[in-house]
Design a protein around this motif. Structure first.
Motif, mmCIF file in Angstrom:
data_model
loop_
_atom_site.group_PDB
_atom_site.id
_atom_site.type_symbol
_atom_site.label_atom_id
_atom_site.label_comp_id
_atom_site.label_asym_id
_atom_site.label_seq_id
_atom_site.Cartn_x
_atom_site.Cartn_y
_atom_site.Cartn_z
ATOM 1 N N PHE A 84 47.222 28.580 33.342
ATOM 2 C CA PHE A 84 46.575 28.640 34.664
ATOM 3 C C PHE A 84 45.198 29.286 34.582
ATOM 4 O O PHE A 84 44.635 29.697 35.599
ATOM 5 N N SER A 85 44.633 29.386 33.397
ATOM 6 C CA SER A 85 43.440 30.195 33.171
ATOM 7 C C SER A 85 42.248 29.773 34.028
ATOM 8 O O SER A 85 41.427 30.615 34.403
ATOM 9 N N ASP A 86 42.149 28.493 34.359
ATOM 10 C CA ASP A 86 40.999 28.028 35.126
ATOM 11 C C ASP A 86 41.036 28.459 36.584
ATOM 12 O O ASP A 86 40.039 28.326 37.297
ATOM 13 N N ARG A 87 42.164 28.998 37.019
ATOM 14 C CA ARG A 87 42.288 29.408 38.429
ATOM 15 C C ARG A 87 42.420 30.918 38.596
ATOM 16 O O ARG A 87 42.631 31.407 39.707
ATOM 17 N N LEU A 88 42.307 31.652 37.503
ATOM 18 C CA LEU A 88 42.495 33.103 37.525
ATOM 19 C C LEU A 88 41.209 33.811 37.111
ATOM 20 O O LEU A 88 40.584 33.458 36.109
ATOM 21 N N LYS A 89 40.844 34.828 37.869
ATOM 22 C CA LYS A 89 39.620 35.571 37.589
ATOM 23 C C LYS A 89 39.888 37.063 37.756
ATOM 24 O O LYS A 89 40.565 37.471 38.699
ATOM 25 N N THR A 90 39.362 37.866 36.846
ATOM 26 C CA THR A 90 39.480 39.320 36.961
ATOM 27 C C THR A 90 38.138 39.930 37.349
ATOM 28 O O THR A 90 37.079 39.362 37.083
ATOM 29 N N LYS A 91 38.221 41.112 37.968
ATOM 30 C CA LYS A 91 37.004 41.844 38.328
ATOM 31 C C LYS A 91 37.287 43.336 38.278
ATOM 32 O O LYS A 91 38.255 43.814 38.878
ATOM 33 N N PHE A 92 36.449 44.063 37.546
ATOM 34 C CA PHE A 92 36.538 45.523 37.487
ATOM 35 C C PHE A 92 35.966 46.062 38.793
ATOM 36 O O PHE A 92 34.765 46.010 39.024
ATOM 37 N N GLN A 93 36.848 46.565 39.657
ATOM 38 C CA GLN A 93 36.421 46.854 41.020
ATOM 39 C C GLN A 93 37.327 47.885 41.674
ATOM 40 O O GLN A 93 38.551 47.796 41.608
ATOM 41 N N ASP A 94 36.715 48.862 42.323
ATOM 42 C CA ASP A 94 37.432 49.797 43.189
ATOM 43 C C ASP A 94 37.599 49.114 44.546
ATOM 44 O O ASP A 94 36.607 48.738 45.183
ATOM 45 N N PHE A 95 38.833 48.939 44.991
ATOM 46 C CA PHE A 95 39.067 48.216 46.239
ATOM 47 C C PHE A 95 38.414 48.912 47.431
ATOM 48 O O PHE A 95 38.025 48.258 48.402
ATOM 49 N N LYS A 96 38.262 50.224 47.372
ATOM 50 C CA LYS A 96 37.638 50.940 48.486
ATOM 51 C C LYS A 96 36.195 50.485 48.689
ATOM 52 O O LYS A 96 35.661 50.592 49.788
#
Length: 231
Positions: A84-96
């Motif tokens: 499913f790699s083409d539909r998954l993305k990561t982001k280094f992020q503080d949700f606040k």
């Protein structure tokens, strides 16, 4: 650590990132999906929940964020190694501090649920150090689409507090799943789902084991497309 193998994907694990656990499996399998186009997972860990959602909903695009850079790296590996790699993305992020031009049809989270304490185990994942319930609820209310669902799994002792906080941010409880560890045992967890739209509340009971180390038919049926179960 050995990878945790599912039928359609595997999870590489690390001692520095929250491991595969029953809570994540339950949320990934039980949370509501009504053909969501955009899904946001808050607190990615190893990527388990996002991978389960990608398997369940073939048209959804999933953004998974985390404040732990090691989790982002590990989940990125697990995503790239999945079908499913083409539909998954990561982001280094503080949700606040999260900002987005789009809203999400599903926001899902297995949040930290212990108050800050002296334990050194999985501090970011388990303790409300960087993200507490109110932070999570407030931001989710901002980025949930008009018909979207906000879905969490938390200990039952925190459920009423969470529901009351959500009401303060105009999030209406629409589904509550009572999770029992063992048949005849005490209530352990709740999956709580919220919407900006007001609807009748659906209440379900779910039992993981019918006896010690003996899964219930509910659990076996729920996870039959995920767990290997000796295959």
């Amino acid at each position: 650590m050995k990878p945790f193998r599912f039928q359609q994907f595997s999870i590489q694990q690390s001692k520095n990132v929250f491991r595969v656990g029953t809570d994540g499996v339950l949320l990934g399998a039980l949370c509501s999906l009504s053909s969501p186009k955009n899904i946001l997972e808050v607190g990615i860990g190893s990527g388990l929940i996002s991978l389960m959602l990608a398997q369940r909903e073939s048209s959804a695009k999933i953004l998974a964020i985390d404040i732990n850079s090691e989790a982002i790296e590990l989940a990125g590996v697990n995503f790239r190694n999945s079908p499913f790699s083409d539909r998954l993305k990561t982001k280094f992020q503080d949700f606040k501090n999260f900002e987005s031009d789009e809203k999400f049809d599903l926001i899902v989270c297995n949040p930290p649920f212990f108050e800050e304490n002296n334990s050194d185990k999985d501090i970011l994942a388990r303790q409300q150090v960087e993200l507490n319930f109110e932070n999570l609820i407030e931001k989710s209310s901002q980025y949930l689409s008009s018909e979207g669902v906000f879905s969490v799994i938390i200990p039952s002792f925190s459920a009423d507090e969470f529901v009351n906080l959500a009401m303060e941010y105009q999030l209406n409880l629409v589904r509550r799943i009572n999770i029992f560890g063992i048949e005849g045992g005490s209530l352990k967890r709740n999956i709580l789902e919220f919407s900006l739209a007001s609807k009748d509340v659906e209440i379900l009971d779910f039992t993981i084991e019918k006896s010690p180390r003996n899964y219930s038919e509910q659990y076996l049926q729920l996870t039959k497309d995920f767990h290997v179960f000796g295959k």
